[in-house]
Design a protein around this motif. Sequence first.
Motif, PDB file in Angstrom:
ATOM      1  N   LYS A 169       0.816  -1.216   0.000  1.00  0.00           N
ATOM      2  CA  LYS A 169       0.000   0.000   0.000  1.00  0.00           C
ATOM      3  C   LYS A 169       0.856   1.275   0.000  1.00  0.00           C
ATOM      4  N   ARG A 221       7.585   8.009  14.307  1.00  0.00           N
ATOM      5  CA  ARG A 221       8.680   7.065  14.025  1.00  0.00           C
ATOM      6  C   ARG A 221       9.837   7.822  13.368  1.00  0.00           C
ATOM      7  N   SER A 273      -3.855  12.241   8.405  1.00  0.00           N
ATOM      8  CA  SER A 273      -4.614  11.909   9.612  1.00  0.00           C
ATOM      9  C   SER A 273      -3.978  12.500  10.863  1.00  0.00           C
ATOM     10  N   TYR A 298       1.609  12.454   9.466  1.00  0.00           N
ATOM     11  CA  TYR A 298       0.461  12.571  10.367  1.00  0.00           C
ATOM     12  C   TYR A 298       0.554  13.915  11.044  1.00  0.00           C
ATOM     13  N   GLY A 355     -12.319   2.810   9.701  1.00  0.00           N
ATOM     14  CA  GLY A 355     -12.458   4.154   9.163  1.00  0.00           C
ATOM     15  C   GLY A 355     -13.154   4.122   7.807  1.00  0.00           C
ATOM     16  N   GLU A 395      -6.438  -8.211   9.144  1.00  0.00           N
ATOM     17  CA  GLU A 395      -6.830  -7.134   8.221  1.00  0.00           C
ATOM     18  C   GLU A 395      -7.409  -7.704   6.926  1.00  0.00           C
ATOM     19  N   ASP A 451      -5.208   6.623   3.643  1.00  0.00           N
ATOM     20  CA  ASP A 451      -4.584   5.393   4.135  1.00  0.00           C
ATOM     21  C   ASP A 451      -5.195   5.135   5.505  1.00  0.00           C
ATOM     22  N   ILE A 452      -6.368   4.502   5.502  1.00  0.00           N
ATOM     23  CA  ILE A 452      -7.055   4.263   6.775  1.00  0.00           C
ATOM     24  C   ILE A 452      -7.453   2.798   6.845  1.00  0.00           C
TER      25      ILE A 452
HETATM   26  P1  5GP Z   1       0.582   3.317  11.236  1.00  0.00           P
HETATM   27  O1  5GP Z   1       0.616   3.638  12.709  1.00  0.00           O
HETATM   28  O2  5GP Z   1       1.388   2.085  10.926  1.00  0.00           O
HETATM   29  O3  5GP Z   1       0.964   4.491  10.392  1.00  0.00           O
HETATM   30  O4  5GP Z   1      -0.929   2.965  10.858  1.00  0.00           O
HETATM   31  C1  5GP Z   1      -1.610   1.937  11.523  1.00  0.00           C
HETATM   32  C2  5GP Z   1      -2.987   1.747  10.910  1.00  0.00           C
HETATM   33  O5  5GP Z   1      -3.806   2.895  11.145  1.00  0.00           O
HETATM   34  C3  5GP Z   1      -2.982   1.529   9.394  1.00  0.00           C
HETATM   35  O6  5GP Z   1      -3.814   0.403   9.129  1.00  0.00           O
HETATM   36  C4  5GP Z   1      -3.592   2.780   8.853  1.00  0.00           C
HETATM   37  O7  5GP Z   1      -4.307   2.521   7.665  1.00  0.00           O
HETATM   38  C5  5GP Z   1      -4.525   3.190   9.978  1.00  0.00           C
HETATM   39  N1  5GP Z   1      -4.869   4.622   9.947  1.00  0.00           N
HETATM   40  C6  5GP Z   1      -4.042   5.668   9.699  1.00  0.00           C
HETATM   41  N2  5GP Z   1      -4.717   6.836   9.760  1.00  0.00           N
HETATM   42  C7  5GP Z   1      -6.010   6.528  10.043  1.00  0.00           C
HETATM   43  C8  5GP Z   1      -7.207   7.310  10.218  1.00  0.00           C
HETATM   44  O8  5GP Z   1      -7.239   8.543  10.120  1.00  0.00           O
HETATM   45  N3  5GP Z   1      -8.346   6.620  10.497  1.00  0.00           N
HETATM   46  C9  5GP Z   1      -8.370   5.256  10.597  1.00  0.00           C
HETATM   47  N4  5GP Z   1      -9.542   4.685  10.853  1.00  0.00           N
HETATM   48  N5  5GP Z   1      -7.273   4.498  10.432  1.00  0.00           N
HETATM   49  C10 5GP Z   1      -6.104   5.115  10.169  1.00  0.00           C
END
Ligand code: 5GP
Length: 223
Positions: free
Chosen positions: A34, A60, A53, A69, A122, A172, A117-118
């Motif tokens: 992805k 990280r 988001s 983010y 979401g 998932e 990318d959610i």
């Molecule tokens: P990471 O912490 O690895 O960046 O993301 C972890 C998970 O959170 C991923 O599956 C990503 O798609 C999801 N994610 C990221 N931003 C959002 C958001 O705004 N809303 C939702 N529901 N999931 C999110």
Amino acid sequence: MAKLSEVPDPKVQDDALHRRGLMFILSSPSGAGKTTISRMLLERDAEIRMSVSVTTRPMRPGEVDGTDYHFVDGETFDRMVEEGHFLEWAQVFGHSYGTPKSQIKAGLKAGHDFLFDIDWQGTQQLYQKAETDVVRVFLLPPSLGELRRRLTTRATDSADVIADRMARAQAEISHWDGYDYVVVNDDVEACYAKVVQILAAERLKRARQTGLIGFVRELMRPE
Ligand code: 5GP
């Protein structure tokens, strides 16, 4: 871009007509590519931008606040929930993640597309709130063996760490049927080409081409 009020010359190409933007959700288990596909889309397609988001998870190494983010503490996140700042939000692996409303509403109207990318939670919430604006795409790895290979990032990864990543990825994958399109990613360029085709077709949907009304009216004008 032509607006409804400015009736365009009928010779104008249909992709120059005004259209409403869309929310393009790209979900997948980690290890299905992805991040790579998202990066390619953002680099090669000028009309799509990332929906950034808000999250409570720690930053990280290499991540940039405001680009990857918006990093906030738990208190700020809870206040944003209470004040209705999010289109959707969810807890994922112990941290909160949410999609801020600001920009998206106006952006869609102006014809901009947003890449999301959610996770599946979401995706469900966005679909319930804005079904006609949402396009849901899920990427799958080509096989279990390949998924394991992609999730084994270092030779030093312990069996437990890999088993945990595999279990998360499979959890998932179980949500695959909540999407409009499913693409198996066995070759990055081929997968990208399919994602681009989906985007192109969705952009041409009649309901999204808000400029068509004036354009067609002009085509039907008695000469
Ligand atoms: P990471 O912490 O690895 O960046 O993301 C972890 C998970 O959170 C991923 O599956 C990503 O798609 C999801 N994610 C990221 N931003 C959002 C958001 O705004 N809303 C939702 N529901 N999931 C999110």
